[in-house]
Design a protein around this motif. Sequence first.
Motif, PDB file in Angstrom:
ATOM      1  N   LEU A 164      42.359  41.762  34.104  1.00  0.00           N
ATOM      2  CA  LEU A 164      42.204  41.156  35.433  1.00  0.00           C
ATOM      3  C   LEU A 164      43.154  41.877  36.576  1.00  0.00           C
ATOM      4  O   LEU A 164      44.278  42.089  36.347  1.00  0.00           O
ATOM      5  N   ASP A 165      42.385  42.299  37.400  1.00  0.00           N
ATOM      6  CA  ASP A 165      43.360  42.900  38.538  1.00  0.00           C
ATOM      7  C   ASP A 165      43.193  42.611  39.842  1.00  0.00           C
ATOM      8  O   ASP A 165      42.383  42.721  40.299  1.00  0.00           O
ATOM      9  N   ALA A 166      44.425  41.928  40.386  1.00  0.00           N
ATOM     10  CA  ALA A 166      44.545  41.567  41.751  1.00  0.00           C
ATOM     11  C   ALA A 166      43.361  40.724  42.114  1.00  0.00           C
ATOM     12  O   ALA A 166      43.097  40.829  42.925  1.00  0.00           O
ATOM     13  N   ILE A 167      43.150  39.740  41.431  1.00  0.00           N
ATOM     14  CA  ILE A 167      42.279  38.685  41.608  1.00  0.00           C
ATOM     15  C   ILE A 167      42.573  37.822  42.987  1.00  0.00           C
ATOM     16  O   ILE A 167      43.799  37.203  42.699  1.00  0.00           O
ATOM     17  N   HIS A 168      42.030  37.699  43.887  1.00  0.00           N
ATOM     18  CA  HIS A 168      42.187  36.737  45.096  1.00  0.00           C
ATOM     19  C   HIS A 168      41.109  35.706  45.244  1.00  0.00           C
ATOM     20  O   HIS A 168      39.928  35.993  44.948  1.00  0.00           O
TER      21      HIS A 168
ATOM     22  N   GLY B  85      46.264  37.263  43.781  1.00  0.00           N
ATOM     23  CA  GLY B  85      46.668  38.580  43.423  1.00  0.00           C
ATOM     24  C   GLY B  85      46.948  38.418  41.894  1.00  0.00           C
ATOM     25  O   GLY B  85      48.169  38.670  41.559  1.00  0.00           O
TER      26      GLY B  85
ATOM     27  N   SER C   5      47.104  39.170  38.129  1.00  0.00           N
ATOM     28  CA  SER C   5      46.677  40.155  37.195  1.00  0.00           C
ATOM     29  C   SER C   5      47.243  40.169  35.810  1.00  0.00           C
ATOM     30  O   SER C   5      48.361  39.718  35.903  1.00  0.00           O
TER      31      SER C   5
ATOM     32  N   ARG D 222      38.419  39.033  46.122  1.00  0.00           N
ATOM     33  CA  ARG D 222      38.800  40.403  45.813  1.00  0.00           C
ATOM     34  C   ARG D 222      39.322  40.464  44.559  1.00  0.00           C
ATOM     35  O   ARG D 222      39.571  39.621  43.831  1.00  0.00           O
ATOM     36  N   GLY D 223      39.405  41.774  43.708  1.00  0.00           N
ATOM     37  CA  GLY D 223      40.012  42.088  42.506  1.00  0.00           C
ATOM     38  C   GLY D 223      38.724  42.320  41.660  1.00  0.00           C
ATOM     39  O   GLY D 223      37.761  41.922  41.959  1.00  0.00           O
ATOM     40  N   THR D 224      39.140  42.646  40.368  1.00  0.00           N
ATOM     41  CA  THR D 224      38.265  43.047  39.375  1.00  0.00           C
ATOM     42  C   THR D 224      38.573  42.379  38.050  1.00  0.00           C
ATOM     43  O   THR D 224      39.636  42.319  37.717  1.00  0.00           O
TER      44      THR D 224
ATOM     45  N   SER E  23      49.975  33.433  41.607  1.00  0.00           N
ATOM     46  CA  SER E  23      50.078  34.523  40.802  1.00  0.00           C
ATOM     47  C   SER E  23      50.658  34.380  39.418  1.00  0.00           C
ATOM     48  O   SER E  23      51.316  33.309  39.313  1.00  0.00           O
TER      49      SER E  23
END
Length: 255
Positions: free
Chosen positions: A4-8, A19, A21, A55-57, A223
Amino acid sequence: MFVLDAIHKSYGQNHVLRGVSCTIGEGEIVGIAGPSGAGKSVLLKILGNVEQPDRGTIRQVNGRQIKGESLEGEGLASVGFLFQESALFDSLSVLENVAFPLIDAGKYHRSEAEESVEYEQGMQKAYDVLEAVGLGHAYKKHPGQLSGGMRRRVGIARALVCSPDLVLLDDPTGGLDPVAARVIMDLIAELHQRYKPSVVIVSHDLRRMLPSVERLLVLFDGSISADTSIDCLEDSISPRVRSFLSTRYDFSRAG
Ligand SMILES: Nc1ncnc2c1ncn2[C@@H]1O[C@H](COP(=O)(O)OP(=O)(O)O)[C@@H](O)[C@H]1O
Ligand SMILES: [Mg+2]
């Protein structure tokens, strides 16, 4: 591995995830803790593809992806979900509840006669998983006829029926008495050993969850404020995280 990268994620003005991660290893069993309203359920829903991040992946490295850029020819990773409160269908039998994801995913179509080989196979698979959670005998019953602990076991069977790579359990012991809660946590540990999926558990009940997980993530202010293996939990958390955890967990008796 799930990355998980920088999920908003926001709901209106409410910026819930700011964010997030982290990673979930293959076959790893991870716990998520955090104050009520911190976004634990939202995070699980995003992992389970039930909600979309703003946002984020989320990617599955070395395998099929959940989200992110599409990998040609690769399907979605399979995910099993136990929602908070189990969310069973009261009008369906226990067996039909467990088989639901198979039929819903179109893997086993319900033919007019309900006699197709695929349908039979789906029901057999559902029955096998039901037996694995100790409820083979209750397959014909309806959820309303079961105790809270048994309903939770049906929900866990349903989460496992697609042989998922990732199993998400939202508050699996919530609302259960201590004995039933212990049974459920032991069952989760046993099923994890048996099927070896990656498992993410959200729970308020740290005392019961911590012995069953390998790693703990703490969600604070949108976060991840702690990401630690259980072995070095005490040494690797900030005073603030410790003070939150210690309202629910007796460090002096851990070990
Ligand atoms: N579908 C939704 N619409 C609006 N707000 C939501 C929705 N789902 C969750 N929220 C809000 O997001 C925040 C985090 O919720 P949740 O993930 O359920 O918390 P918890 O950590 O207790 O599981 C809360 O403020 C909640 O009100
Ligand atoms: Mg929740």
